[in-house]
Design an enzyme around this catalytic site. Structure first.
Site, PDB file in Angstrom:
ATOM      1  N   GLY A 141     -39.049-104.991  -4.016  1.00 30.76           N
ATOM      2  CA  GLY A 141     -40.079-104.195  -4.574  1.00 30.76           C
ATOM      3  C   GLY A 141     -41.153-103.874  -3.743  1.00 30.76           C
ATOM      4  O   GLY A 141     -41.197-104.452  -2.523  1.00 30.76           O
ATOM      5  N   LEU A 171     -31.458-117.820   4.480  1.00 30.92           N
ATOM      6  CA  LEU A 171     -32.796-118.222   5.038  1.00 30.92           C
ATOM      7  C   LEU A 171     -33.909-118.207   3.996  1.00 30.92           C
ATOM      8  O   LEU A 171     -33.989-117.059   2.987  1.00 30.92           O
ATOM      9  CB  LEU A 171     -33.163-117.236   6.149  1.00 30.92           C
ATOM     10  CG  LEU A 171     -34.475-117.554   7.038  1.00 30.92           C
ATOM     11  CD1 LEU A 171     -34.191-118.910   7.650  1.00 30.92           C
ATOM     12  CD2 LEU A 171     -34.930-116.564   8.091  1.00 30.92           C
ATOM     13  N   ASN A 172     -34.462-119.260   3.779  1.00 34.21           N
ATOM     14  CA  ASN A 172     -35.637-119.536   2.868  1.00 34.21           C
ATOM     15  C   ASN A 172     -36.896-118.826   3.603  1.00 34.21           C
ATOM     16  O   ASN A 172     -37.390-119.436   4.092  1.00 34.21           O
ATOM     17  CB  ASN A 172     -35.650-120.934   2.261  1.00 34.21           C
ATOM     18  CG  ASN A 172     -36.672-120.791   1.270  1.00 34.21           C
ATOM     19  OD1 ASN A 172     -37.418-119.845   0.848  1.00 34.21           O
ATOM     20  ND2 ASN A 172     -36.750-121.877   0.620  1.00 34.21           N
ATOM     21  N   GLU A 212     -30.588 -97.285 -11.231  1.00 32.19           N
ATOM     22  CA  GLU A 212     -29.911 -96.056 -11.277  1.00 32.19           C
ATOM     23  C   GLU A 212     -30.253 -95.086 -12.038  1.00 32.19           C
ATOM     24  O   GLU A 212     -30.541 -93.903 -11.705  1.00 32.19           O
ATOM     25  CB  GLU A 212     -28.203 -96.601 -10.892  1.00 32.19           C
ATOM     26  CG  GLU A 212     -27.362 -95.215 -11.376  1.00 32.19           C
ATOM     27  CD  GLU A 212     -27.071 -94.496 -10.061  1.00 32.19           C
ATOM     28  OE1 GLU A 212     -27.397 -93.152 -10.113  1.00 32.19           O
ATOM     29  OE2 GLU A 212     -27.126 -94.799  -8.790  1.00 32.19           O
ATOM     30  N   GLY A 250     -23.104 -72.044 -10.394  1.00 31.59           N
ATOM     31  CA  GLY A 250     -23.244 -71.257  -9.224  1.00 31.59           C
ATOM     32  C   GLY A 250     -22.816 -69.943  -9.221  1.00 31.59           C
ATOM     33  O   GLY A 250     -22.961 -69.253 -10.348  1.00 31.59           O
ATOM     34  N   GLY A 251     -22.497 -69.284  -8.138  1.00 29.12           N
ATOM     35  CA  GLY A 251     -22.084 -67.932  -8.144  1.00 29.12           C
ATOM     36  C   GLY A 251     -20.896 -67.297  -9.022  1.00 29.12           C
ATOM     37  O   GLY A 251     -20.678 -66.299  -9.225  1.00 29.12           O
ATOM     38  N   GLN A 280     -27.426-102.617  -4.743  1.00 34.64           N
ATOM     39  CA  GLN A 280     -26.514-101.287  -4.319  1.00 34.64           C
ATOM     40  C   GLN A 280     -27.190-100.371  -3.446  1.00 34.64           C
ATOM     41  O   GLN A 280     -26.429 -99.969  -2.178  1.00 34.64           O
ATOM     42  CB  GLN A 280     -26.003-100.682  -5.379  1.00 34.64           C
ATOM     43  CG  GLN A 280     -25.089 -99.628  -5.173  1.00 34.64           C
ATOM     44  CD  GLN A 280     -24.695 -98.560  -6.274  1.00 34.64           C
ATOM     45  OE1 GLN A 280     -23.863 -97.667  -6.197  1.00 34.64           O
ATOM     46  NE2 GLN A 280     -24.771 -99.038  -7.625  1.00 34.64           N
ATOM     47  N   ASP A 304     -28.644 -94.893  -6.446  1.00 35.72           N
ATOM     48  CA  ASP A 304     -28.389 -96.116  -5.520  1.00 35.72           C
ATOM     49  C   ASP A 304     -27.815 -95.522  -4.227  1.00 35.72           C
ATOM     50  O   ASP A 304     -28.292 -95.394  -3.166  1.00 35.72           O
ATOM     51  CB  ASP A 304     -27.602 -97.289  -6.208  1.00 35.72           C
ATOM     52  CG  ASP A 304     -28.616 -98.114  -7.383  1.00 35.72           C
ATOM     53  OD1 ASP A 304     -29.578 -98.255  -6.625  1.00 35.72           O
ATOM     54  OD2 ASP A 304     -28.368 -98.471  -8.312  1.00 35.72           O
TER      55      ASP A 304
END
Length: 407
Positions: free
Chosen positions: A96, A70-71, A137, A241-242, A16, A166
């Site tokens: 990784g 593609l390998n 995540e 918050g305010g 992700q 993610d």
């Protein structure tokens, strides 16, 4: 024209965080070539709802791309990859740590092959003590400050349903990539862009670090908590918050029959009239923010005693008529069916060649001169012939490469 027309992205991402970034680049007009192993991105198979067809997990993160296989473990595969790198403007990967290096393509080698290349890496963590930890995540949420500050005071830490670890990191990566692309216009040189999931979550939690420092000067009065220790507490649905806010229940009392309302100083008088308690508008015990702050729970209880007798859309209309900030809690079903979001192009229907139509989220970036048409994601290796043909690979060699497991 599109904003990124002529920009080629070599997309070596999976799952992700990476695909969310490259999909956004594709929406902006880049030619995104998704490079997959012959077995494909693992999410093509994960959480399938239709047997034998690419999952929604894959389709919703890979629209507007082209796919090649593609390998990279084969010598011919590495040769082909070298040619792809030479023709790319941007390479994005989220393997990784050290995986691309082990393939034989560290940053120095990539830079040598293509000095203009922008090489973006998304990792779980920075190069410190957490560098080799596996990242998911919710682990990123846990280690970035989100979970410790989400939930109710007397409950456990909670994950948010928003994929801030993610997709949130993917958006950060896009910002870095676009900045590097702009700088390349000035210098002619590519550069490395690195983004860590933990760092991105922490950036999204910066207001909680603000409040951590405010704690040194006493309790956080905007929070409904009765006691404070030496760290920012979980505070339920408080805005923090305010201006105080809370989710109040509406009729008929279903799981998403709530509306979130914020009580500004100028909003208290009209709210008092709407809920049928006009006397509270001028009552010294309620009339000022200073009087209300110590009893926010009671204030929202008074509001809920009125909202629970009306459905959330009626409440929305009544409050908006008085310019009071509010919004209904929308379920996933309501969002998918929301006509306004459809008209805005943020919820779109895409036709897939194998699964048929599916609903996905469109581009949240709206550029007046670069409109986005969300197109179906590619089938595995769908563009092998097209893209490898650009490299001079003949149809005969392409067939041979497939037979030999190179593509």
């Amino acid at each position: 024209m599109t904003a990124l027309e002529g920009v080629r992205v070599l997309d070596m991402t999976h799952v992700q965080s990476g695909p969310s970034a490259t999909q956004m680049l594709a929406w902006l007009g880049a030619d995104v070539i998704k490079l997959e192993a012959p077995t494909g991105d693992i999410t093509r198979q994960q959480l399938r709802d239709v047997p034998g067809v690419d999952s929604l997990y894959f389709t919703m993160l890979n629209c507007n791309k082209r796919s090649i296989t593609l390998n990279m473990k084969t010598e011919r595969g590495k040769e082909i990859f070298t040619e792809l790198v030479k023709r790319a403007d941007i390479l994005v990967e989220n393997f990784g740590p050290g995986a691309v290096d082990r393939m034989g393509f560290p940053w120095e080698r990539l830079q040598e092959l293509n000095p203009r290349l922008i090489y973006a890496s998304i990792k779980g963590f920075g190069p410190g003590r957490y560098a080799k930890f596996k990242a998911y995540e919710v682990i990123a949420q846990a280690m970035g400050g989100s979970m410790s500050t989400t939930g109710f005071e007397d409950g456990p830490p909670l994950a948010t349903g928003a994929q801030i670890g993610d997709s949130g990191t993917g958006i950060h990566a896009v910002a870095g990539i676009l900045a590097a692309l702009y700088q390349r216009n000035q210098t002619g040189r590519g550069q490395r862009v690195q983004v860590a999931m933990q760092h991105a979550v922490l950036n999204l939690c910066r207001v909680k670090l603000r409040d951590q420092q405010r704690l040194a000067h006493g309790p956080l009065r905007e929070y409904p908590n009765k006691t404070f220790g030496d760290e920012v507490p979980r505070s339920g649905n408080a805005s923090g918050g305010g201006q105080p806010g809370w989710a109040v229940r509406c009729a008929p009392g279903g799981p998403n029959d709530y509306i979130y309302v914020i009580v500004q100083p100028v909003g208290w008088k009209p709210i008092a009239h709407i809920i049928g308690r006009p006397e509270l508008a001028d009552d010294p015990e309620w009339a000022t923010p200073e009087a209300r702050l110590p009893k926010l729970d009671k204030m929202f209880q008074l509001i809920e005693e009125w909202t629970i007798r009306h459905d959330k859309w009626t409440v929305l209309d009544r409050l908006n008529a008085e310019n009071i900030p509010c919004g209904p809690i929308l379920s996933t079903k309501e969002l998918v069916e929301d006509q306004s979001l459809r008209e805005e192009g943020i919820v779109v229907t895409v036709d897939h060649p194998e699964r048929g139509e599916f609903v996905t989220v469109g581009s949240p970036l709206q550029l007046s001169d670069s409109p986005v048409e969300v197109r179906t994601p590619p089938l595995l290796g769908e563009h092998n012939q097209e893209i490898y043909g650009e490299l001079g690979v003949s149809p005969e060699e392409l067939a041979e490469l497939k037979t030999n497991g190179v593509i």
